[in-house]
Design a protein around this motif. Structure first.
Motif, short mmCIF file in Angstrom:
data_model
loop_
_atom_site.label_atom_id
_atom_site.label_comp_id
_atom_site.label_asym_id
_atom_site.label_seq_id
_atom_site.Cartn_x
_atom_site.Cartn_y
_atom_site.Cartn_z
N TRP A 1 -31.72 30.27 -105.76
CA TRP A 1 -31.59 29.32 -105.04
C TRP A 1 -31.21 28.38 -105.20
O TRP A 1 -32.60 27.34 -105.39
CB TRP A 1 -31.06 30.38 -103.91
N GLN A 2 -30.92 27.42 -105.52
CA GLN A 2 -30.78 26.25 -105.26
C GLN A 2 -29.46 24.84 -104.46
O GLN A 2 -28.03 26.07 -104.53
CB GLN A 2 -30.67 25.38 -106.49
N ASP A 3 -29.83 24.70 -103.44
CA ASP A 3 -28.48 24.06 -102.82
C ASP A 3 -27.43 22.90 -104.17
O ASP A 3 -28.12 21.66 -103.56
CB ASP A 3 -29.58 23.13 -101.61
N ASP A 4 -26.64 23.10 -103.70
CA ASP A 4 -25.80 22.82 -104.23
C ASP A 4 -25.19 21.15 -103.71
O ASP A 4 -24.43 20.43 -104.12
CB ASP A 4 -24.16 23.47 -104.78
N SER B 1 -26.72 19.23 -101.95
CA SER B 1 -27.42 18.42 -101.82
C SER B 1 -26.54 17.19 -102.40
O SER B 1 -27.18 17.36 -104.29
CB SER B 1 -28.91 19.68 -101.72
N ASP B 2 -27.49 16.11 -102.59
CA ASP B 2 -26.93 14.99 -103.24
C ASP B 2 -28.28 15.00 -104.43
O ASP B 2 -28.17 14.16 -105.37
CB ASP B 2 -27.20 13.43 -102.50
N LEU B 3 -29.60 15.50 -103.67
CA LEU B 3 -30.66 15.37 -104.21
C LEU B 3 -30.55 16.31 -106.14
O LEU B 3 -31.00 16.40 -106.67
CB LEU B 3 -31.46 15.67 -103.70
N LEU B 4 -29.23 17.52 -105.92
CA LEU B 4 -29.39 18.40 -107.49
C LEU B 4 -28.32 18.03 -107.45
O LEU B 4 -27.30 18.64 -107.62
CB LEU B 4 -29.12 19.91 -106.23
N ARG B 5 -27.12 16.96 -107.94
CA ARG B 5 -26.14 16.21 -108.06
C ARG B 5 -25.95 16.53 -109.77
O ARG B 5 -26.61 15.74 -109.71
CB ARG B 5 -25.29 15.59 -107.04
N ASN B 6 -24.94 17.19 -109.85
CA ASN B 6 -24.43 17.03 -111.71
C ASN B 6 -25.83 18.05 -112.29
O ASN B 6 -26.35 18.00 -113.07
CB ASN B 6 -24.77 16.43 -111.77
N VAL B 7 -26.58 19.06 -111.31
CA VAL B 7 -27.72 19.48 -111.73
C VAL B 7 -28.03 20.97 -111.86
O VAL B 7 -27.72 21.92 -110.39
CB VAL B 7 -29.42 19.02 -110.97
N ARG B 8 -27.96 21.47 -112.82
CA ARG B 8 -28.46 23.35 -112.70
C ARG B 8 -29.34 23.42 -113.25
O ARG B 8 -29.79 22.87 -114.67
CB ARG B 8 -27.10 24.01 -113.50
#
Length: 635
Positions: free
Chosen positions: A402-405, A407-414
């Motif tokens: 799981w990841q917090d999609d 959040s700005d910290l995970l923007r454009n990150v998978r």
């Protein structure tokens, strides 16, 4: 017949000095001569014409008295009973929106044609008529109240200037109706080019006369221009542009991008009839500045008739470099990823500082610190317990579950397909927020919010796995730096002309305004300076009547200068972009639904007041008297 200025009849007393001066005779001077024989003969010939001499002298007196009578009558301002009964009230509603700037072939601009028509209305006024002038920009404004003084109306009309705003014609018509109230024999005359929303409904009203100026013409215009930060590039920005072809034929033009007056790009455009082109352009700039988009058309005279929508501006604030201190015993991928970021001013060391500067970020890689110093910190692969967490040993081959999609910290990150052979299990002991979690519930990315600055923890080994080789890794670092510095806010939006906006003021701006009694200076694109009053932590802008760059700054140190002056100001400045962004104003074609509307101005064949003709008769009499005197018919 009625006289509006009967006191002028007291000027009839001037008849007395005219008659007295006429009766005065010049005393002849005696001169001795040798003989009067020749003069005697002339005297006998003149004696027979004595009665005719008297008649000529009387005509001269009567001519002078008649001239004086006509002047007195003109001063008394005679008015007929019919004119007194016919008391019209006319309200001229003038469209001063951006589309009225359009050139109408060789006849001048549309606003010039509308003013010419209003001058005809003013000249056609009868003595008892009254007229008022209302302009319709983004808001209605009464330029001149009801008056019968034609010179005042003409002077106020000359002071009207066209704006870059959209038109609020319906509101202006409502103001005209309230101004007329229940008066009888009234007329509302609307002078516009028809580029108005709901024009057909307004023109169909039974209580107004709709008069259109200008010839429908094609146009190409920029109807939307906004800039925002590029989420995938910390140094870049994205430009959303919309260009529309308001024409029944295809058109070609080019789009010039300039940053601080330096040409950045030229993009050729070909637009089909009625086509709307919407496109996002990506650019890069660290220094920021003023971004300008300009339409350049080879068919200027036929396909691009309005200049104000050919240019749009946006503000790109400068991106400050971020001081980053990397404490590591050697991690090539981490160091190279930071060095590749043009916003980072990197310092590499092997010892952690005691404190983190307020404008800097500390990155700790595999450092066995028992206490995280105050400030903004990123910890990669922690190696010791701290006041924020306890370590629970290594975790082999964790899989991201799981990841917090959001959040700005995970923007454009998978991260769900990233290979991570080893990580460190962390047991948080302080307030925290999980950002990434394994299938087994082990936190793989956390945030510890603190008053002194947040702490981000990435307990993943960078020496193993393919995370440092993925494009997600530099994006994660960039997101983390942007988040920690608090610079993730988007670029300031460009305002539309005529729009009212509210700007938030930080502590520095509030202090600056307080030094001047809660006031700030707003400078228009043409250099005119105006005063704004702040309301707490906000200031209200608008409606802005002009497209271009507006500047918010401190007031000059002296208030003795006029409001329209443009003195030099000290202190911070804030630029505000303003564009037309109105398809209704850029479309210069007349709506087909209002062809059947009334388009005839009120009768402009009104005669001049009676005093005008009396003065004209006096001038004719004065000319005739001068001619007859020169011909010796009057002495």
């Amino acid at each position: 017949m009625t006289f509006t200025n009967p006191i002028a009849f007291f000027a009839a007393i001037l008849v007395i000095p005219v008659v007295v001066l006429y009766l005065l005779r010049t005393r002849l001077r005696r001169v001795p001569v040798s003989t009067v024989m020749f003069w005697q003969q002339v005297f006998e010939e003149k004696q027979s014409q004595l009665s005719w001499h008297r008649l000529r002298n009387l005509l001269s007196l009567l001519t002078q008295l008649l001239f004086l009578t006509l002047v007195i009558l003109a001063l008394a301002d005679p008015v007929s009973e019919a004119d007194l009964r016919q008391h019209r009230r006319i309200i001229a509603v003038l469209d001063v929106s951006a589309s009225m700037q359009a050139a109408d072939r060789n006849k001048g601009s549309r606003i010039d044609l509308a003013k010419q028509r209003i001058r005809q209305l003013i000249d056609s006024m009868k003595p008892q008529d009254e007229m008022a002038l209302i302009t319709a920009g983004s808001r209605a404004q009464v330029i001149c109240g009801l008056t019968s003084h034609q010179r005042t109306l003409a002077r106020r009309l000359d002071s009207v200037v066209v704006t870059d705003e959209t038109t609020g014609l319906r509101e202006a018509v409502d103001v005209a109706r309230r101004l007329l109230a229940d008066h009888a024999d009234t007329e509302i005359v609307v002078l516009t080019d028809g580029c108005v929303k709901d024009a057909a409904d307004i023109a169909a009203a039974h209580d107004l006369v709709w008069f259109e100026v200008g010839t429908p013409s094609p146009n190409i215009g920029i109807t939307l221009f906004q800039a925002r930060s590029n989420p995938q590039d910390p140094t870049g920005y994205q430009v959303l542009l919309e260009v529309r072809n308001f024409s029944d034929a295809a058109a070609e033009c080019s789009l010039d991008f300039k940053l601080n007056n330096q040409l950045q790009d030229v993009i050729p455009l070909r637009l089909a009839a009625e086509e709307t082109l919407t496109q996002v352009f990506e650019k890069t700039s660290l220094s920021g500045g003023v971004l300008t988009a300009t339409l350049v058309s080879e068919q200027r005279g036929t396909s691009n008739s309005l200049a104000v929508d050919d240019t749009a501006v946006a503000i790109l604030p400068p991106r400050p470099r971020i001081p980053v201190t990397l404490v590591t015993d050697g991690q090539w991928f981490l160091q190279r990823a930071l060095e590749a970021n043009p916003m980072v001013d990197l310092t590499v060391t092997d010892s952690a500082p005691d404190a983190v500067p307020s404008n800097a970020i500390l990155i700790l890689h595999r450092r066995p610190l028992n206490r995280i110093p105050p400030g903004r910190v990123l910890v990669v692969q922690p190696a010791a317990n701290t006041q924020l967490w306890n370590l629970q040993g290594p975790v082999q081959d964790p899989l991201v579950g799981w990841q917090d999609d959001n959040s700005d910290l995970l923007r454009n990150v998978r991260l769900d397909n990233v290979l991570m052979p080893e990580a460190v299990a962390i047991q948080p002991v302080a307030e925290h927020q999980k950002l990434v979690e394994s299938v087994a519930g082990v936190p793989l990315y956390l945030e510890f919010p603190r008053d002194s600055g947040s702490v981000l923890v990435l307990p993943v080994s960078l020496d193993q796995g393919d995370l440092p080789l993925r494009t997600a890794f530099p994006i994660m670092l960039s997101n983390a730096l942007t988040y920690l510095t608090g610079s993730q806010e988007d670029l300031p939006a460009a305002l539309s002309s005529g729009e009212v906006a509210t700007l938030s003021l930080n502590d520095d701006w509030q202090t600056l305004a307080a030094r001047h009694g809660g006031r700030l200076a707003l400078t228009a694109p043409d250099g005119q300076m105006h005063q704004l009053t702040t309301s707490g932590a906000e200031v209200r802008l608008g409606p802005l009547p002009m497209c271009g760059l507006w500047t918010l700054s401190a007031l000059p140190e002296t208030d003795s200068q006029p409001e329209s002056a443009t003195p030099e100001v000290a202190g911070p400045v804030r630029q505000i972009a303003c564009n037309l962004s109105s398809p209704a104003e850029s479309d210069l074609r007349r709506p087909a639904e209002i062809e059947a509307a009334r388009t005839t101005l009120p009768d402009s064949s009104g005669r001049h007041p009676i005093w005008f003709y009396v003065v004209l008769a006096a001038l004719v009499l004065l000319t005739a008297e001068w001619f007859l005197f020169q011909r010796r018919w009057l002495c």
